[in-house]
Design a protein around this motif. Structure first.
Motif, mmCIF file in Angstrom:
data_model
loop_
_atom_site.group_PDB
_atom_site.id
_atom_site.type_symbol
_atom_site.label_atom_id
_atom_site.label_comp_id
_atom_site.label_asym_id
_atom_site.label_seq_id
_atom_site.Cartn_x
_atom_site.Cartn_y
_atom_site.Cartn_z
ATOM 1 N N LEU A 165 65.857 36.454 9.188
ATOM 2 C CA LEU A 165 64.433 36.103 9.231
ATOM 3 C C LEU A 165 63.569 37.354 9.110
ATOM 4 C CD1 LEU A 165 62.111 34.100 9.628
ATOM 5 C CD2 LEU A 165 62.483 34.270 12.115
ATOM 6 N N GLY A 166 64.009 38.442 9.727
ATOM 7 C CA GLY A 166 63.244 39.691 9.675
ATOM 8 C C GLY A 166 63.041 40.213 8.270
ATOM 9 N N CYS A 167 63.982 39.908 7.352
ATOM 10 C CA CYS A 167 63.843 40.363 5.957
ATOM 11 C C CYS A 167 62.550 39.847 5.349
ATOM 12 C CB CYS A 167 65.022 39.887 5.123
ATOM 13 S SG CYS A 167 66.638 40.433 5.698
ATOM 14 N N PHE A 168 62.245 38.583 5.594
ATOM 15 C CA PHE A 168 61.091 37.960 4.964
ATOM 16 C C PHE A 168 59.795 38.222 5.737
ATOM 17 C CE2 PHE A 168 64.795 35.929 3.268
ATOM 18 C CZ PHE A 168 64.494 35.878 1.915
ATOM 19 N N LEU A 169 59.933 38.568 7.015
ATOM 20 C CA LEU A 169 58.753 39.040 7.747
ATOM 21 C C LEU A 169 58.323 40.405 7.205
ATOM 22 C CD1 LEU A 169 59.733 38.034 11.412
ATOM 23 C CD2 LEU A 169 58.292 36.786 9.789
ATOM 24 N N ILE A 170 59.303 41.276 6.948
ATOM 25 C CA ILE A 170 59.003 42.574 6.333
ATOM 26 C C ILE A 170 58.425 42.366 4.938
ATOM 27 C CG2 ILE A 170 59.980 44.747 5.483
ATOM 28 C CD1 ILE A 170 62.099 44.534 7.690
ATOM 29 N N LEU A 171 59.004 41.432 4.173
ATOM 30 C CA LEU A 171 58.509 41.156 2.823
ATOM 31 C C LEU A 171 57.068 40.670 2.852
ATOM 32 C CD1 LEU A 171 58.946 40.971 -0.193
ATOM 33 C CD2 LEU A 171 60.005 38.722 0.137
ATOM 34 N N GLY A 172 56.713 39.878 3.863
ATOM 35 C CA GLY A 172 55.328 39.434 3.999
ATOM 36 C C GLY A 172 54.376 40.610 4.149
ATOM 37 N N ILE A 173 54.780 41.607 4.926
ATOM 38 C CA ILE A 173 53.961 42.815 5.102
ATOM 39 C C ILE A 173 53.855 43.580 3.786
ATOM 40 C CG2 ILE A 173 53.815 45.041 6.291
ATOM 41 C CD1 ILE A 173 55.277 43.695 8.664
ATOM 42 N N VAL A 174 54.982 43.677 3.061
ATOM 43 C CA VAL A 174 54.983 44.351 1.755
ATOM 44 C C VAL A 174 54.016 43.667 0.789
ATOM 45 C CG1 VAL A 174 56.390 44.838 -0.290
ATOM 46 C CG2 VAL A 174 57.321 45.271 1.988
ATOM 47 N N LEU A 175 53.980 42.334 0.817
ATOM 48 C CA LEU A 175 53.097 41.590 -0.089
ATOM 49 C C LEU A 175 51.625 41.765 0.286
ATOM 50 C CD1 LEU A 175 55.325 38.429 -0.436
ATOM 51 C CD2 LEU A 175 54.585 39.886 -2.333
ATOM 52 N N VAL A 176 51.338 41.897 1.576
ATOM 53 C CA VAL A 176 49.954 42.181 1.995
ATOM 54 C C VAL A 176 49.530 43.555 1.467
ATOM 55 C CG1 VAL A 176 48.471 42.657 3.984
ATOM 56 C CG2 VAL A 176 50.006 40.685 4.024
ATOM 57 N N LEU A 177 50.421 44.538 1.579
ATOM 58 C CA LEU A 177 50.130 45.872 1.033
ATOM 59 C C LEU A 177 49.936 45.799 -0.481
ATOM 60 C CD1 LEU A 177 52.693 48.058 3.026
ATOM 61 C CD2 LEU A 177 50.213 47.989 3.333
ATOM 62 N N GLN A 178 50.779 45.013 -1.145
ATOM 63 C CA GLN A 178 50.671 44.847 -2.593
ATOM 64 C C GLN A 178 49.310 44.262 -2.970
ATOM 65 O OE1 GLN A 178 54.114 43.104 -4.749
ATOM 66 N NE2 GLN A 178 52.648 41.634 -5.581
ATOM 67 N N PHE A 179 48.847 43.273 -2.216
ATOM 68 C CA PHE A 179 47.535 42.646 -2.463
ATOM 69 C C PHE A 179 46.422 43.685 -2.348
ATOM 70 C CE2 PHE A 179 43.779 40.148 -1.613
ATOM 71 C CZ PHE A 179 43.960 38.983 -2.337
ATOM 72 N N LEU A 180 46.511 44.533 -1.326
ATOM 73 C CA LEU A 180 45.479 45.554 -1.108
ATOM 74 C C LEU A 180 45.487 46.591 -2.230
ATOM 75 C CD1 LEU A 180 45.900 46.109 2.738
ATOM 76 C CD2 LEU A 180 44.046 44.907 1.580
ATOM 77 N N VAL A 181 46.674 47.022 -2.659
ATOM 78 C CA VAL A 181 46.757 48.025 -3.726
ATOM 79 C C VAL A 181 46.206 47.449 -5.028
ATOM 80 C CG1 VAL A 181 48.316 49.453 -5.108
ATOM 81 C CG2 VAL A 181 48.703 49.217 -2.650
ATOM 82 N N ILE A 182 46.537 46.188 -5.342
ATOM 83 C CA ILE A 182 46.037 45.559 -6.568
ATOM 84 C C ILE A 182 44.521 45.514 -6.584
ATOM 85 C CG2 ILE A 182 45.903 43.350 -7.834
ATOM 86 C CD1 ILE A 182 48.838 42.891 -7.053
ATOM 87 N N SER A 183 43.916 45.294 -5.432
ATOM 88 C CA SER A 183 42.449 45.210 -5.368
ATOM 89 C C SER A 183 41.786 46.523 -5.758
ATOM 90 C CB SER A 183 42.004 44.795 -3.961
ATOM 91 O OG SER A 183 42.322 45.809 -3.012
ATOM 92 N N PHE A 184 42.545 47.646 -5.723
ATOM 93 C CA PHE A 184 41.988 48.949 -6.105
ATOM 94 C C PHE A 184 42.360 49.354 -7.536
ATOM 95 C CE2 PHE A 184 41.948 49.335 -1.446
ATOM 96 C CZ PHE A 184 40.656 49.829 -1.246
ATOM 97 N N LEU A 185 43.118 48.525 -8.236
ATOM 98 C CA LEU A 185 43.511 48.880 -9.596
ATOM 99 C C LEU A 185 42.297 48.934 -10.511
ATOM 100 C CD1 LEU A 185 46.735 46.706 -10.186
ATOM 101 C CD2 LEU A 185 46.609 49.141 -9.643
ATOM 102 N N PRO A 186 42.279 49.876 -11.463
ATOM 103 C CA PRO A 186 41.149 49.959 -12.407
ATOM 104 C C PRO A 186 41.149 48.773 -13.362
ATOM 105 C CG PRO A 186 42.893 51.460 -13.059
ATOM 106 C CD PRO A 186 43.295 50.905 -11.725
ATOM 107 N N LYS A 187 39.982 48.453 -13.902
ATOM 108 C CA LYS A 187 39.873 47.372 -14.875
ATOM 109 C C LYS A 187 40.357 47.855 -16.237
ATOM 110 C CE LYS A 187 35.953 45.028 -12.682
ATOM 111 N NZ LYS A 187 34.565 44.554 -12.861
#
Length: 396
Positions: A165-187
């Motif tokens: 279960l911990g694998c996918f809890l960690i993955l959830g955190i990784v995906l939140v970080l991914q969402f934040l990084v994408i929001s800063f990507l240039p157009k």
């Protein structure tokens, strides 16, 4: 230059975060499926839903990005991935195979959107810097190869009462970080779809019957499909196979790390090889490497045969996929691009879906050694097709 490096760094980080999840799934999904499925032969069924979800999402992802733009599409795809992490976590927590499998479908939808990241990176720089942007995306596979399996290893016992279960809890955190990084990507600064004429831009598309008889098209499609399918089948089966032969999870984790490195490191020179020897020859080189992979796998069930065969599997896949993709772009004119690429992708992902689903069944029924032998007739078929195409080109 500083701004360029900053932008490319964000793209590379996004790609790493994305691929960490993809590699982690390969490391643990079938092992969890074995525990939750009523029949161990269905252990790889959830993982096949990732490929199936990608297949389902390819066209909607393209249309959504055309409608709303690349960045909103990447953000939506990441949201789908987060939903998948929640559903899979619930499936593990409740020991429910249905929810565990259904969550994998969302990972596939996530993948169908995020695969466009390489195009977004290339759209966000000038034309002369596109190859640099693509290189940064390829480099991102290396840290993902190292950290993806480790997430599976770290998360396995994180929640003591619920293994993995911990694998996918960690993955959830990784995906939140991914969402934040994408929001800063240039157009994007220009459309990637702009075509260079070469005298063919204004031509009308040819009838599909012409393409159906095109040996070059079938050589490229079969190379990509069988290379991807065989790689996905063996990669998804190896954690279970190594477990059956007495290896601990840390051993299969290390093997998968080396396998993913074998997939991505050749990208730094496979493009050069295409220019030097040609796409058909690179496909045949991939067939030879995958034949050596089968030979290596048959040498035993100790750690070394597993490790060597999986490294060769990654390299062989790279040669066949890169060669097949480069051969594909030679088979159509710009007006036919969308239809031929769609036909190619549907064939490739359909083959991969069947291959991943069959991995669990075949490994349980015939074992690891026989599973590797399944590759041989497909490799022979690709070889004959490519050689026939080369002979036809030589005669013309």
């Amino acid at each position: 230059m500083k701004q360029l490096l900053s932008s490319l760094g964000l793209f590379s980080l996004t790609q790493t975060l994305f691929q960490v999840g993809t590699v982690m799934l390969m490391a643990v999904s079938v092992l969890i499926g074995q525990k939750l499925a009523s029949d161990p032969e269905n252990a790889s069924f959830p993982l096949s839903f990732v490929i199936f979800g990608t297949l389902l999402g390819l066209y909607p992802a393209a249309q959504f990005m055309k409608w709303k733009g690349r960045k909103p599409g990447l953000l939506l795809g990441t949201f789908f991935g987060f939903c998948g992490a929640l559903l899979v976590s619930y499936g593990i927590y409740s020991k429910n195979f249905f929810w565990y499998t259904y969550g994998h479908l969302f990972f596939g939808l996530h993948q169908s959107f995020l695969q466009y990241l390489r195009f977004v990176a290339m759209e966000s720089v000038s034309h002369s810097q596109r190859s640099t942007a693509l290189s940064w995306i390829l480099v991102a596979g290396i840290p993902a190869a190292l950290f993806g399996p480790l997430v599976g290893l770290w998360g396995k016992d994180l929640v003591a009462e619920h293994l993995y279960l911990g694998c996918f809890l960690i993955l959830g955190i990784v995906l939140v970080l991914q969402f934040l990084v994408i929001s800063f990507l240039p157009k994007p600064i220009q459309r990637f779809e702009e075509e260079v004429s070469h005298g063919t831009f204004n031509q009308s598309p040819r009838p599909f019957a012409y393409h159906f008889k095109n040996l070059g098209l079938w050589s490229s499609i079969l190379s990509s499909a069988f290379g991807f399918g065989l790689m996905a089948m063996l990669m998804s089966a190896v954690p279970v196979a190594m477990k059956h032969h007495g290896h601990e999870m840390h051993a299969s984790t290390l093997v998968l790390q080396w396998h993913v490195l074998g997939m991505y490191i050749p990208s730094f020179f496979s493009g050069i090889l295409v220019k030097k020897i040609g796409a058909p020859q690179l496909i045949l080189a991939g067939v030879i490497v995958l034949s050596l992979q089968v030979f290596s796998a048959l040498q035993g069930t100790d750690f070394l045969p597993f490790a060597v065969s999986l490294i060769l599997l990654g390299v062989g896949w790279n040669f066949m996929y890169v060669g097949g993709t480069n051969l594909l772009v030679e088979q159509y004119i710009p007006a036919e691009k969308n239809s031929i690429q769609a036909f190619h992708d549907i064939f490739v992902y359909s083959t991969a879906t069947l291959s991943v689903y069959g991995a669990g069944y075949l490994e349980a029924k015939i074992g690891w050694h026989s599973l590797n032998l399944v590759s041989i007739p497909f490799l022979i078929f690709v070889s004959f097709t490519v050689i026939a195409y080369m002979s036809k080109v030589k005669r013309s």
